[in-house]
Design a protein around this motif. Structure first.
Motif, PDB file in Angstrom:
ATOM      1  N   ASP A   1      -1.784  -5.804  -9.440  1.00  0.00           N
ATOM      2  CA  ASP A   1      -1.243  -5.128  -9.106  1.00  0.00           C
ATOM      3  C   ASP A   1      -2.071  -4.190  -8.685  1.00  0.00           C
ATOM      4  O   ASP A   1      -3.232  -3.615  -6.849  1.00  0.00           O
ATOM      5  N   LEU A   2      -2.862  -3.737  -9.439  1.00  0.00           N
ATOM      6  CA  LEU A   2      -3.745  -2.438  -9.054  1.00  0.00           C
ATOM      7  C   LEU A   2      -4.837  -2.969  -8.393  1.00  0.00           C
ATOM      8  O   LEU A   2      -6.047  -2.449  -7.304  1.00  0.00           O
ATOM      9  N   ALA A   3      -5.604  -4.229  -9.071  1.00  0.00           N
ATOM     10  CA  ALA A   3      -6.316  -4.291  -8.686  1.00  0.00           C
ATOM     11  C   ALA A   3      -6.864  -5.202  -7.421  1.00  0.00           C
ATOM     12  O   ALA A   3      -7.840  -5.182  -6.581  1.00  0.00           O
ATOM     13  N   LYS A   4      -5.408  -5.817  -6.971  1.00  0.00           N
ATOM     14  CA  LYS A   4      -5.198  -6.499  -5.547  1.00  0.00           C
ATOM     15  C   LYS A   4      -5.424  -4.979  -4.753  1.00  0.00           C
ATOM     16  O   LYS A   4      -5.631  -5.396  -3.185  1.00  0.00           O
ATOM     17  N   ALA A   5      -5.138  -3.832  -4.525  1.00  0.00           N
ATOM     18  CA  ALA A   5      -4.794  -3.104  -4.062  1.00  0.00           C
ATOM     19  C   ALA A   5      -6.362  -1.896  -3.750  1.00  0.00           C
ATOM     20  O   ALA A   5      -6.444  -0.694  -3.460  1.00  0.00           O
TER      21      ALA A   5
ATOM     22  N   GLU B   1      -8.256   7.618 -13.657  1.00  0.00           N
ATOM     23  CA  GLU B   1      -6.949   9.138 -12.577  1.00  0.00           C
ATOM     24  C   GLU B   1      -5.874   9.010 -13.004  1.00  0.00           C
ATOM     25  O   GLU B   1      -4.471   9.726 -12.957  1.00  0.00           O
ATOM     26  N   ALA B   2      -5.883   7.572 -13.533  1.00  0.00           N
ATOM     27  CA  ALA B   2      -3.592   7.394 -13.971  1.00  0.00           C
ATOM     28  C   ALA B   2      -4.368   6.368 -14.949  1.00  0.00           C
ATOM     29  O   ALA B   2      -5.410   5.530 -15.350  1.00  0.00           O
ATOM     30  N   VAL B   3      -3.513   6.215 -15.841  1.00  0.00           N
ATOM     31  CA  VAL B   3      -3.200   5.468 -17.486  1.00  0.00           C
ATOM     32  C   VAL B   3      -1.728   4.679 -17.254  1.00  0.00           C
ATOM     33  O   VAL B   3      -0.851   5.410 -17.642  1.00  0.00           O
TER      34      VAL B   3
ATOM     35  N   ILE C   1      -0.120   2.838  -6.879  1.00  0.00           N
ATOM     36  CA  ILE C   1      -0.743   2.899  -5.327  1.00  0.00           C
ATOM     37  C   ILE C   1      -0.259   4.085  -4.380  1.00  0.00           C
ATOM     38  O   ILE C   1      -1.351   4.281  -3.479  1.00  0.00           O
ATOM     39  N   ASP C   2       0.791   3.881  -4.545  1.00  0.00           N
ATOM     40  CA  ASP C   2       1.503   5.002  -2.957  1.00  0.00           C
ATOM     41  C   ASP C   2       0.796   6.990  -3.255  1.00  0.00           C
ATOM     42  O   ASP C   2       0.921   7.478  -2.620  1.00  0.00           O
TER      43      ASP C   2
END
Lengths: 468, 282
Positions: A157-161, A227-229, A463-464
């Motif tokens: 999901d993160l890669a798609k974003a 920046e996030a894990v 993402i948000d």
């Protein structure tokens, strides 16, 4: 056209044959079967099935595509919300999720949603040549700890974003429980590899042999520019029963038994990792893991495999299809039985006898169901004087796990509950800023799809957060 | 893939290798271990770290050729690669606050005992070392131990080198003579660690043992490395990979650990012979 009250049956390998091989048991719908099953969907207005899915796949939409024989279109609908359709179509407990809510299911058998999902994903994997499109980078870096279902979903999901995502895996191959836990005959490893490849094409990087908490800490992942894990480190150490004999030779935790067979390929002749094969095997527990262990033991050449479970068939927590398959293959269910002691060989004459310390049997006691407990499950009570011995050579204990201590013990400020599970809010955020978690590391042993749901929730929160 | 930076035969059955693994080298502390796989079909085996160099990124391992995997590993040459190398795993040996320690090493266990001795020496502790081997041909790391210890006693089972007898003999002599140790750290065969613990017991000296059970993942998942501790009269299951590998010697059920360690002996013997034959044919 009259509505068929029953789901189209899933073609399977013959039980007598499959009990002796590691090939996939369920063979998948043919094109004709899939189109016919799709016709059973009423496309009802309130779409209860979507609420039943932990990742909210637009089920009626993908089935509508299938009805028009637009299989790739169906795949694209599923792919919007699920990163692992070929996996979920095989291992989700649909009967207690999407299919349990199906409107058709009120009067008849529900639509075979899982079987259709599997058909669509397999068709796409076999026929689609379009490479997944890598999203333009948004410049944000995120690290994922663990490459099991929650980590893979979050990564996808993160890669798609547009995030730059690196997945750290402690073992030598990506996939987590999909690789070390679920056997080949239920989820072929080539399918997991294919899903991992798809993520690589989306730009996700995988680092194996990286034990977070040891090789690198969470703090170092931040120092490295993340920046996030997201922590999806999965289930931890196996639980034992605390009865005499659990350290005898031939007693395995299900994690060890399945890891030896699945991850280390002990079922193949040319592999270096040993496993005890043949003889009589007792598996303790009633979940999916217990079914997997029992059926693996059978395929490794056991002459007899028992499942010892302290409640009745009705309470058995495993996926229904797995229980049916296990019964068809000849697994002997010893229900309403509880282990009391594991017995071992001891030659009183010769302390150096090579057989000393190996399992010879398990003493079990009969159980009755008493009053319901706090969760409403009837509590099993031992029947006094009803003990007897099951002869066996191997015991596999499949009664759950406790969370892994490695990350908790090396991450300051990461709060865990009394069971050791990482505490998160409804967005998957932990007590540490920008550290999210999900899956078994949070909930304790649960299902692949609930872990995926947690990975998805955390991805959305990340993402948000960075969209602000 | 992980490159073999250096390889050296320490004796006919024991080999030292330095493997390029910078992330592991950065973190490695005395007492910790790694898990490796030689090739794609290989098993995962744990080996304790015998030293690490942050500058070169090299991690030293010392292994005895006992089964198929160590045989295959020993056939790899300097400059070649091994498939997987993960670590550092387990808890480091606790060295802080101890001023006088006795290190008792046996056989290939001395390879692991050495970095522990060195770590104690570095923080200024007085280190007495007793190292034992079956015979002179199997002796390893004598000079290194001498450099790390204020006193070194070498024992051999057959009397072919150093003093004749078990490591427990000089240990008992020293304890009888009133020598004070804050702690005894013993690393070697389980049977030796059991008897070191029994020897020390009447003198109330704390004993730490380094357990090396069969492992697969080494990260706290499979439970294969479990051992039983007797803590205040209660039996407790612990896992060497995440709770250890160091444990309080007085709590460990050594007999059970020895029995579990022999679980795959017939298999290993067979696999080792087969591998040897393969290499002969090649």
């Amino acid at each position: 056209m009259a509505l068929d009250p029953k789901k189209h049956a899933m073609p399977v390998q013959d039980p007598q044959v499959r009990a002796h091989n590691f090939n996939e048991v369920a063979l998948g719908y043919t094109h004709e079967m899939a189109l016919a099953e799709a016709q059973r969907c009423l496309n009802c207005k309130n779409r209860p099935c979507v609420q039943g899915c932990p990742v909210n796949i637009s089920i009626p939409e993908f089935i509508a595509c299938l009805k028009k024989d637009d299989i790739e279109g169906a795949y694209q609908v599923i792919n919007k919300t699920s990163s692992l359709p070929a996996v979920c179509g095989r291992v989700c407990p649909q009967e207690s999720q999407c299919e349990s809510k199906c409107t058709l299911g009120i009067k008849f058998e529900p639509v075979g949603i899982g079987r259709l999902e599997r058909f669509v994903a397999d068709w796409h994997n076999a026929n689609s040549t379009a490479a997944p499109q890598k999203a333009a980078s948004n410049g944000h870096k995120v690290a994922i700890v663990g490459s099991g279902p929650s980590g893979l979903t979050c990564a996808g999901d993160l890669a798609k974003a547009g995030f730059e995502v690196t997945v750290y895996e402690a073992l030598h191959v990506a996939g987590g429980v999909l690789v070390y836990g679920i056997p080949e005959f239920r989820l072929p490893k080539s399918i997991v590899a294919k899903e991992v490849d798809t993520l690589k094409q989306l730009g996700v990087e995988f680092v194996t042999n990286a034990v977070i908490g040891k090789t690198l800490t969470i703090d170092e992942l931040f120092e490295d520019g993340n920046e996030a894990v997201f922590v999806g480190s999965g289930a931890g150490l196996p639980n034992f029963m605390g009865i005499p004999g659990e350290s005898l030779k031939g007693v395995y935790s299900a994690n060890e038994f399945l890891t030896r067979s699945n991850l280390m390929k002990a079922f193949r002749d040319k592999c270096d990792t040993p496993i005890m094969k043949g003889g009589k095997v007792v598996v303790v527990g009633g979940g999916n893991v217990a079914m997997d262990a029992a059926r693996t033991a059978l395929r490794l050449g056991a002459e007899k495999v028992y499942i010892v479970y302290r409640r009745s068939m009705q309470e058995l927590p495993a996926r229904k299809e797995e229980v049916e398959h296990a019964e068809e293959e000849g697994i002997d269910f010893q229900l309403l039985r509880n282990p009391v002691e594991i017995l071992g060989f001891q030659n009183p004459e010769n302390p150096r006898d090579e057989r000393n310390g190996f399992v010879t049997g398990m003493k079990v006691v009969k159980m009755e169901l008493g009053e319901p407990d706090a969760k409403g499950r009837r509590r099993p009570v031992a029947v006094e004087g009803s003990e007897y011995v099951l002869d066996c050579d191997t015991v596999v204990i499949a009664i759950g796990t406790s969370p892994n201590p490695l990350i908790k013990s090396t991450t300051a400020g990461l709060e865990v509950n009394a069971h050791g599970g990482i505490i998160v809010n409804e967005e998957g955020l932990t007590s540490r800023e920008n550290v999210y978690a999900g899956g078994d590391a949070v909930t304790g042993a649960a299902t692949v799809i609930s872990a995926m749901g947690a990975g998805k929730t955390a991805a959305k929160a990340i993402i948000d957060h960075f969209a602000k | 893939m992980y490159k073999i930076l250096c390889k050296k035969e320490l004796n006919p059955t024991v080999t030292m290798m330095e493997i390029e693994a910078p992330l592991v080298a950065n973190k490695a502390k005395a007492g910790q271990f790694i898990i490796l796989r030689v090739d794609e079909e290989g098993e995962r085996i744990p080996l304790t770290i015998a030293g690490a160099n942050k500058e070169t990124g090299g991690v030293k391992i010392i292994f005895q050729i006992v089964g198929a995997t160590t045989e295959k590993l020993n056939h790899k040459k300097e400059g070649e690669y091994i498939q997987d190398f993960a670590g550092p795993l387990g808890k480091p040996t606790e060295i802080e606050g101890k001023k006088s320690v006795c290190i008792v090493g046996g056989g290939v266990g001395c390879a692991i005992a050495l970095p522990v001795a060195q770590a104690f020496k570095e923080q200024g502790a007085e280190v007495t070392s007793i190292i034992g081997f079956r015979s002179k041909d199997l002796l390893i790391l004598e000079d290194e131990f001498r450099a790390a210890s204020s006193e070194l006693i070498v024992m051999s089972d057959d009397g072919s080198y150093g003093r004749h007898g078990n490591v427990t003999v000089p240990l008992k002599e020293m304890l009888d003579a009133g020598k004070h140790f804050d702690e005894i750290i013993t690393i070697g065969p389980v049977i030796m660690m059991k008897f070191v613990t029994l020897t020390a017991k009447p003198y109330n000296v704390p004993v730490t043992v380094s357990m090396n059970p069969i492992m697969i993942d080494g990260t706290g998942m499979c439970g294969g490395c479990r051992l039983t501790l007797n803590v205040d009269g209660k039996k407790v299951t612990k896992f060497a990979c995440v709770d250890g590998p160091d444990f309080n010697g007085y709590e460990v059920d050594f007999d059970e650990a020895m029995s579990r360690g022999r679980m795959y002996f017939p298999f290993e013997r067979h696999a080792h012979e087969e591998t040897c034959n393969l290499f002969k044919q090649a």
